[in-house]
Design a protein around this motif. Sequence first.
Motif, PDB file in Angstrom:
ATOM      1  N   UNK A  26       0.837  -1.383  -0.068  1.00  0.00           N
ATOM      2  CA  UNK A  26      -0.144  -0.051   0.047  1.00  0.00           C
ATOM      3  C   UNK A  26       0.804   1.282   0.173  1.00  0.00           C
ATOM      4  N   UNK A  27       2.108   1.184   0.440  1.00  0.00           N
ATOM      5  CA  UNK A  27       2.962   2.305   0.881  1.00  0.00           C
ATOM      6  C   UNK A  27       4.195   2.686  -0.156  1.00  0.00           C
ATOM      7  N   UNK A  28       4.257   1.624  -1.097  1.00  0.00           N
ATOM      8  CA  UNK A  28       5.247   1.630  -2.169  1.00  0.00           C
ATOM      9  C   UNK A  28       4.820   1.524  -3.533  1.00  0.00           C
ATOM     10  N   UNK A  29       5.596   1.495  -4.540  1.00  0.00           N
ATOM     11  CA  UNK A  29       5.339   1.114  -5.687  1.00  0.00           C
ATOM     12  C   UNK A  29       6.388   0.006  -6.241  1.00  0.00           C
ATOM     13  N   UNK A  30       6.771  -0.700  -5.037  1.00  0.00           N
ATOM     14  CA  UNK A  30       7.581  -1.773  -5.337  1.00  0.00           C
ATOM     15  C   UNK A  30       6.983  -3.044  -5.972  1.00  0.00           C
ATOM     16  N   UNK A  31       7.663  -3.826  -6.830  1.00  0.00           N
ATOM     17  CA  UNK A  31       7.033  -4.996  -7.351  1.00  0.00           C
ATOM     18  C   UNK A  31       6.788  -6.130  -6.280  1.00  0.00           C
ATOM     19  N   UNK A  32       5.969  -6.812  -6.667  1.00  0.00           N
ATOM     20  CA  UNK A  32       5.806  -8.049  -5.662  1.00  0.00           C
ATOM     21  C   UNK A  32       6.989  -8.764  -5.375  1.00  0.00           C
TER      22      UNK A  32
END
Length: 71
Positions: A26-32
């Motif tokens: 929810x807080x980052x745009x990092x990949x899974x």
Amino acid sequence: MLKVYGMTPMEYLLHYRIEQAKKLLLQTSWSVARIAEEIGFNHVSYFSSCFSKKEGISPSNFRNKFTNSDK
């Protein structure tokens, strides 16, 4: 630990990692894949399986569901 937390050490660790993953989704745009690695999973497929089993939704769908509902 079972008496105090109601779960085994491994169950607690999995619970903790999934909670951390939810925050990162929810807080980052990092990949899974990056999130899986950051929280201590060696394989993204295993992480996705554990997450889905615990939350009833895949990590990607979790992110989409809760980030798109805010817009």
